[in-house]
Motif scaffolding. Structure first.
Motif, PDB file in Angstrom:
ATOM      1  N   PRO A   1      -2.569  18.252 -85.692  1.00  0.00           N
ATOM      2  CA  PRO A   1      -0.984  18.135 -85.740  1.00  0.00           C
ATOM      3  C   PRO A   1      -0.410  17.919 -86.902  1.00  0.00           C
ATOM      4  CG  PRO A   1      -2.426  16.706 -83.976  1.00  0.00           C
ATOM      5  CD  PRO A   1      -3.217  17.313 -85.053  1.00  0.00           C
ATOM      6  N   THR A   2      -1.179  17.614 -88.082  1.00  0.00           N
ATOM      7  CA  THR A   2      -0.431  17.542 -89.198  1.00  0.00           C
ATOM      8  C   THR A   2      -0.166  18.973 -90.022  1.00  0.00           C
ATOM      9  OG1 THR A   2      -2.750  17.582 -90.362  1.00  0.00           O
ATOM     10  CG2 THR A   2      -2.064  15.451 -89.815  1.00  0.00           C
ATOM     11  N   GLY A   3      -1.006  19.905 -89.350  1.00  0.00           N
ATOM     12  CA  GLY A   3      -0.806  21.280 -89.963  1.00  0.00           C
ATOM     13  C   GLY A   3      -1.935  21.581 -90.749  1.00  0.00           C
ATOM     14  N   THR A   4      -2.814  20.677 -90.780  1.00  0.00           N
ATOM     15  CA  THR A   4      -4.215  21.096 -91.700  1.00  0.00           C
ATOM     16  C   THR A   4      -5.009  21.990 -90.599  1.00  0.00           C
ATOM     17  OG1 THR A   4      -4.043  18.970 -92.737  1.00  0.00           O
ATOM     18  CG2 THR A   4      -6.122  20.035 -92.560  1.00  0.00           C
ATOM     19  N   ASN A   5      -5.461  22.893 -91.470  1.00  0.00           N
ATOM     20  CA  ASN A   5      -6.499  23.467 -90.641  1.00  0.00           C
ATOM     21  C   ASN A   5      -8.128  23.510 -91.315  1.00  0.00           C
ATOM     22  OD1 ASN A   5      -4.818  25.719 -88.985  1.00  0.00           O
ATOM     23  ND2 ASN A   5      -3.763  25.776 -90.811  1.00  0.00           N
ATOM     24  N   VAL A   6      -8.803  23.503 -90.466  1.00  0.00           N
ATOM     25  CA  VAL A   6     -10.176  22.918 -90.704  1.00  0.00           C
ATOM     26  C   VAL A   6     -11.181  24.009 -90.203  1.00  0.00           C
ATOM     27  CG1 VAL A   6     -12.015  21.219 -90.813  1.00  0.00           C
ATOM     28  CG2 VAL A   6      -9.680  20.619 -90.800  1.00  0.00           C
ATOM     29  N   SER A   7     -12.152  24.558 -90.954  1.00  0.00           N
ATOM     30  CA  SER A   7     -13.019  25.493 -90.760  1.00  0.00           C
ATOM     31  C   SER A   7     -14.351  25.088 -91.317  1.00  0.00           C
ATOM     32  CB  SER A   7     -12.800  26.991 -91.054  1.00  0.00           C
ATOM     33  OG  SER A   7     -13.897  27.768 -90.487  1.00  0.00           O
ATOM     34  N   ILE A   8     -15.465  24.860 -90.599  1.00  0.00           N
ATOM     35  CA  ILE A   8     -16.710  24.063 -91.241  1.00  0.00           C
ATOM     36  C   ILE A   8     -17.933  24.652 -90.528  1.00  0.00           C
ATOM     37  CG2 ILE A   8     -15.833  21.707 -91.448  1.00  0.00           C
ATOM     38  CD1 ILE A   8     -17.133  20.896 -89.199  1.00  0.00           C
ATOM     39  N   VAL A   9     -18.760  24.892 -91.159  1.00  0.00           N
ATOM     40  CA  VAL A   9     -20.165  25.397 -90.975  1.00  0.00           C
ATOM     41  C   VAL A   9     -21.171  24.321 -90.995  1.00  0.00           C
ATOM     42  CG1 VAL A   9     -21.984  27.044 -91.325  1.00  0.00           C
ATOM     43  CG2 VAL A   9     -19.792  27.794 -91.617  1.00  0.00           C
ATOM     44  N   ILE A  10     -21.817  23.993 -89.855  1.00  0.00           N
ATOM     45  CA  ILE A  10     -23.087  23.094 -89.715  1.00  0.00           C
ATOM     46  C   ILE A  10     -24.295  23.685 -89.809  1.00  0.00           C
ATOM     47  CG2 ILE A  10     -24.259  21.453 -88.619  1.00  0.00           C
ATOM     48  CD1 ILE A  10     -21.097  20.491 -87.708  1.00  0.00           C
ATOM     49  N   ASN A  11     -25.240  23.686 -90.702  1.00  0.00           N
ATOM     50  CA  ASN A  11     -26.539  24.306 -91.015  1.00  0.00           C
ATOM     51  C   ASN A  11     -27.836  23.262 -90.502  1.00  0.00           C
ATOM     52  OD1 ASN A  11     -29.135  25.054 -91.797  1.00  0.00           O
ATOM     53  ND2 ASN A  11     -28.082  26.599 -93.141  1.00  0.00           N
ATOM     54  N   LEU A  12     -28.232  23.180 -89.576  1.00  0.00           N
ATOM     55  CA  LEU A  12     -28.822  21.985 -88.822  1.00  0.00           C
ATOM     56  C   LEU A  12     -30.408  22.287 -89.633  1.00  0.00           C
ATOM     57  CD1 LEU A  12     -28.316  21.553 -85.157  1.00  0.00           C
ATOM     58  CD2 LEU A  12     -27.534  20.104 -86.883  1.00  0.00           C
ATOM     59  N   LYS A  13     -31.000  23.282 -89.933  1.00  0.00           N
ATOM     60  CA  LYS A  13     -32.235  23.610 -90.338  1.00  0.00           C
ATOM     61  C   LYS A  13     -32.163  22.854 -92.088  1.00  0.00           C
ATOM     62  CE  LYS A  13     -35.360  27.281 -91.694  1.00  0.00           C
ATOM     63  NZ  LYS A  13     -35.872  28.721 -91.901  1.00  0.00           N
ATOM     64  N   ASP A  14     -31.120  23.167 -92.691  1.00  0.00           N
ATOM     65  CA  ASP A  14     -31.135  22.898 -94.223  1.00  0.00           C
ATOM     66  C   ASP A  14     -30.627  21.601 -94.445  1.00  0.00           C
ATOM     67  OD1 ASP A  14     -32.631  24.943 -95.191  1.00  0.00           O
ATOM     68  OD2 ASP A  14     -30.980  26.177 -94.769  1.00  0.00           O
ATOM     69  N   ASN A  15     -29.884  20.876 -93.226  1.00  0.00           N
ATOM     70  CA  ASN A  15     -29.053  19.632 -93.697  1.00  0.00           C
ATOM     71  C   ASN A  15     -27.780  19.986 -94.297  1.00  0.00           C
ATOM     72  OD1 ASN A  15     -30.017  17.712 -91.726  1.00  0.00           O
ATOM     73  ND2 ASN A  15     -31.662  17.530 -93.037  1.00  0.00           N
ATOM     74  N   LEU A  16     -27.344  20.889 -94.035  1.00  0.00           N
ATOM     75  CA  LEU A  16     -26.129  21.674 -95.113  1.00  0.00           C
ATOM     76  C   LEU A  16     -24.965  21.673 -94.189  1.00  0.00           C
ATOM     77  CD1 LEU A  16     -25.889  22.181 -98.119  1.00  0.00           C
ATOM     78  CD2 LEU A  16     -26.190  24.559 -97.448  1.00  0.00           C
ATOM     79  N   TYR A  17     -23.732  21.542 -94.759  1.00  0.00           N
ATOM     80  CA  TYR A  17     -22.664  21.634 -94.135  1.00  0.00           C
ATOM     81  C   TYR A  17     -21.510  22.059 -95.449  1.00  0.00           C
ATOM     82  CZ  TYR A  17     -18.456  19.187 -91.854  1.00  0.00           C
ATOM     83  OH  TYR A  17     -17.210  18.779 -91.167  1.00  0.00           O
TER      84      TYR A  17
END
Length: 168
Positions: free
Chosen positions: A73-89
């Protein structure tokens, strides 16, 4: 052809993650169901913000990798990738300028402030947009079940001192 079902999100749904970005910001994310996330920001530019029932788009892009995207609602856009195998985000956040000018306006429980967030968004300024593009290490993962309202239910400064070690 992929060797996984792109529509099967069960590997990700109900998961709670805590992660630390390379810039030191600490965030927490709970994938409540296939359409909703809850999250809490422990520190960083907009630390002490927490949100429930944020609509999200989730796509499984590999056996242990998913991508989540949403507009706040703030106008912020977010795009994330979660990699469970490597515990990486990996996260990319597109902040409208008003948030960088006044990050304190976003603190607290966003759901209680939706009309105010929409007012700030419309008042702007929007541009120039600040793009934060960072990697993070996933430091905690726990399956909390789907639609668990207890996962993120307070601000980070209200959590017990031994959080997340106190989670059952």
């Amino acid at each position: 052809m992929p060797n996984f079902d792109r529509k099967d999100l069960t590997h990700f749904l109900g998961k709670q993650f805590i992660f630390t970005y390379d810039n030191g910001w600490n965030y927490e994310l709970y994938i409540k169901n296939e359409n909703i996330v809850d999250y809490r920001i422990h520190n960083g530019l907009i630390g002490q913000k927490w949100v429930k029932n944020q609509p999200v788009h989730i796509a499984r892009i590999a056996a242990e990798i998913c991508k989540l995207s949403w507009t706040e609602p703030t106008g912020t856009n977010v795009s994330i990738v979660i990699n469970l195998k490597d515990n990486l985000y990996q996260g990319t956040i597109f902040f409208p300028r008003w948030i960088l000018n006044h990050p304190e306006r976003t603190r607290g429980f966003q759901n209680d402030q939706l009309p105010l967030m929409e007012f700030y968004r419309e008042a702007g300024p929007t541009y120039p947009i600040e793009i934060i593009n960072e990697f993070a290490n996933i430091t905690f993962t726990k399956d909390r079940g789907i639609n668990n309202e207890e996962v993120i239910n307070c601000a980070s400064d209200e959590l017990p001192a031994d959080f997340p070690n106190n989670l059952i």
